[in-house]
Design an enzyme around this catalytic site. Structure first.
Site, PDB file in Angstrom:
ATOM      1  N   LYS A  25      51.036  35.520  40.477  1.00 43.68           N
ATOM      2  CA  LYS A  25      50.483  34.240  40.008  1.00 43.68           C
ATOM      3  C   LYS A  25      50.961  33.943  38.601  1.00 43.68           C
ATOM      4  O   LYS A  25      51.295  34.857  37.821  1.00 43.68           O
ATOM      5  CB  LYS A  25      48.943  34.231  40.046  1.00 43.68           C
ATOM      6  CG  LYS A  25      48.242  35.318  39.195  1.00 43.68           C
ATOM      7  CD  LYS A  25      48.111  35.021  37.707  1.00 43.68           C
ATOM      8  CE  LYS A  25      47.524  36.190  36.927  1.00 43.68           C
ATOM      9  NZ  LYS A  25      47.725  36.110  35.483  1.00 43.68           N
ATOM     10  N   ASP A 158      41.117  38.800  39.440  1.00 46.03           N
ATOM     11  CA  ASP A 158      42.240  38.026  39.994  1.00 46.03           C
ATOM     12  C   ASP A 158      42.443  38.261  41.491  1.00 46.03           C
ATOM     13  O   ASP A 158      43.253  37.573  42.118  1.00 46.03           O
ATOM     14  CB  ASP A 158      43.557  38.392  39.283  1.00 46.03           C
ATOM     15  CG  ASP A 158      43.620  37.852  37.862  1.00 46.03           C
ATOM     16  OD1 ASP A 158      42.818  36.964  37.515  1.00 46.03           O
ATOM     17  OD2 ASP A 158      44.483  38.330  37.096  1.00 46.03           O
TER      18      ASP A 158
HETATM   19  P1  ATP Z   1      46.599  40.408  35.141  1.00 48.50           P
HETATM   20  O1  ATP Z   1      47.654  39.352  35.134  1.00 48.50           O
HETATM   21  O2  ATP Z   1      45.671  40.333  36.348  1.00 48.50           O
HETATM   22  O3  ATP Z   1      45.893  40.616  33.850  1.00 48.50           O
HETATM   23  P2  ATP Z   1      48.699  42.322  35.088  1.00 48.50           P
HETATM   24  O4  ATP Z   1      49.641  41.676  36.060  1.00 48.50           O
HETATM   25  O5  ATP Z   1      49.035  42.191  33.638  1.00 48.50           O
HETATM   26  O6  ATP Z   1      47.275  41.807  35.410  1.00 48.50           O
HETATM   27  P3  ATP Z   1      48.672  44.659  36.762  1.00 48.50           P
HETATM   28  O7  ATP Z   1      50.105  44.795  37.129  1.00 48.50           O
HETATM   29  O8  ATP Z   1      47.772  44.103  37.784  1.00 48.50           O
HETATM   30  O9  ATP Z   1      48.551  43.837  35.403  1.00 48.50           O
HETATM   31  O10 ATP Z   1      48.174  46.120  36.328  1.00 48.50           O
HETATM   32  C1  ATP Z   1      47.386  46.403  35.223  1.00 48.50           C
HETATM   33  C2  ATP Z   1      47.100  47.921  35.151  1.00 48.50           C
HETATM   34  O11 ATP Z   1      46.461  48.354  36.355  1.00 48.50           O
HETATM   35  C3  ATP Z   1      48.346  48.774  35.011  1.00 48.50           C
HETATM   36  O12 ATP Z   1      48.422  49.200  33.682  1.00 48.50           O
HETATM   37  C4  ATP Z   1      48.162  49.929  36.009  1.00 48.50           C
HETATM   38  O13 ATP Z   1      48.048  51.175  35.346  1.00 48.50           O
HETATM   39  C5  ATP Z   1      46.887  49.653  36.744  1.00 48.50           C
HETATM   40  N1  ATP Z   1      47.079  49.599  38.229  1.00 48.50           N
HETATM   41  C6  ATP Z   1      46.271  50.104  39.155  1.00 48.50           C
HETATM   42  N2  ATP Z   1      46.718  49.852  40.400  1.00 48.50           N
HETATM   43  C7  ATP Z   1      47.853  49.138  40.267  1.00 48.50           C
HETATM   44  C8  ATP Z   1      48.774  48.588  41.185  1.00 48.50           C
HETATM   45  N3  ATP Z   1      48.642  48.703  42.506  1.00 48.50           N
HETATM   46  N4  ATP Z   1      49.825  47.903  40.674  1.00 48.50           N
HETATM   47  C9  ATP Z   1      49.969  47.757  39.335  1.00 48.50           C
HETATM   48  N5  ATP Z   1      49.143  48.283  38.422  1.00 48.50           N
HETATM   49  C10 ATP Z   1      48.072  48.970  38.869  1.00 48.50           C
END
Ligand code: ATP
Length: 322
Positions: A25, A158
């Site tokens: 997203k 999210d």
């Molecule tokens: P958002 O945009 O919802 O704030 P993001 O995209 O910045 O999130 P994610 O990639 O969802 O962040 O991951 C955030 C943290 O969650 C990572 O630092 C990771 O250690 C942990 N995590 C747990 N499960 C997962 C997964 N399946 N994929 C990615 N990260 C994960």
């Protein structure tokens, strides 16, 4: 939810595998209220699901396991690290669905990550949403979309949007959704950084900048109405003029080189560029598909990004594949 014999109806292939995918997203509008007494920030956001997908494959097994594959299987340290144990949000999704349905949480799960971790693209949430859809079929738990949405909200703010997809207004912590009908397609280029940013660190920096008077307190949340109107019908200049993200300023403080990356995107002809969610991904708006391809080629050679992807949205939320 009713329990069915293991491997009930659904798209189960010869080796018993069930495959689902869910999109990344971009927040085209993200207004963040001051930190509440409960330790959370109230949000007003507009989510757009874009065509960068993680794929989750689940197979029958005697226990629960997670394997990571793909370009963004994760670094070895820092916020990019993706765990393969109960700290993985997919593990938590499996346990929650199993508990709710009264089945054993048994599956061999492979997450093929095309969405980088800790990039502000809700990659973990996409994985959780895809896992719920795939495991529901593998286990024959027959959850309704409403059941899955309720479990999604318990997994993370999210996750409900990753399940729904399309365009939606989000409130609360982002988990309360109202779908928005957008009739046209929007083309973007995602500029993906070499290193992730921790979402809590970016919120913490926002609080600090506000406490020191370096940013407005955020008492009045900006209305999402102009961006919703622009998203519905365009033109691209209207959407470009309404994009906003309260997390961009703190992300820029934590990652100063993002300023040059944003400037590179607009300098290369993007109608507008903003940080996606908590960053550090740069979302650059293109006029159309041809423009996005040209913009992606130029930004790929700019040296500001680990990789770039031309994407479009809205696209549907978590779905079975095949
Ligand atoms: P958002 O945009 O919802 O704030 P993001 O995209 O910045 O999130 P994610 O990639 O969802 O962040 O991951 C955030 C943290 O969650 C990572 O630092 C990771 O250690 C942990 N995590 C747990 N499960 C997962 C997964 N399946 N994929 C990615 N990260 C994960």
């Amino acid at each position: 939810m009713n329990r069915l014999p293991h491997g009930g109806p659904g798209r189960i292939t010869g080796d018993g595998a069930v495959v689902a995918r869910a999109p990344a997203k971009v927040n085209v509008h993200l207004a963040v209220a001051p930190l509440g007494a409960d330790g959370y920030h109230e949000l007003r956001t507009v989510f757009l699901a874009v065509s960068l997908f993680d794929t989750v494959t689940v197979r029958p097994a005697g226990d629960l396991s997670i394997e990571l594959t793909g370009a963004f299987a994760g670094g070895s340290a820092g916020p990019d690290r993706v765990p393969t144990d109960r700290r993985n949000i997919v593990w938590q999704a499996a346990e929650l669905l199993a508990q709710r349905a009264g089945v054993s949480a048994e599956a061999a799960i492979t997450i093929d990550k095309s969405i980088p971790a800790a990039a502000g693209l809700a990659g973990g949430s996409a994985d959780a949403a895809a896992a719920l859809v795939a495991l529901d079929t593998l286990w024959g738990t027959h959850a309704t979309r409403g059941d899955l949405a309720e479990l999604a909200a318990r997994l993370g703010s999210d996750v409900p949007f990753s399940l729904l997809g399309g365009v939606a207004l989000g409130s609360g912590r982002g988990e309360r959704l109202s779908p928005v009908l957008a009739r046209r397609r929007w083309d973007w280029v995602l500029g993906i950084a070499g290193e992730g940013l921790s979402t809590p660190a970016v919120y913490g920096e926002l609080d600090r900048l506000r406490a020191e008077g370096l940013l407005p307190a955020g008492e009045e949340l900006a209305s999402p109405d102009p961006v919703v109107a622009a998203l519905r019908s365009g033109p691209v200049e209207a959407l470009a003029g309404t994009l906003s993200n309260d997390l961009q300023a703190p992300a820029l403080v934590l990652r100063p080189q993002l300023r040059r990356a944003l400037d590179a995107a607009t300098g290369a002809g993007a109608a507008a560029a903003l940080v996606s969610g908590s960053g550090p991904t740069v979302a650059a708006l293109a006029a159309d598909e041809d423009d996005a391809v040209a913009l992606a080629a130029e930004l790929a050679g700019s040296g500001h990004f680990r990789t770039v992807r031309a994407v479009h949205g809205p696209v549907p939320g978590a779905r079975l594949v095949g």
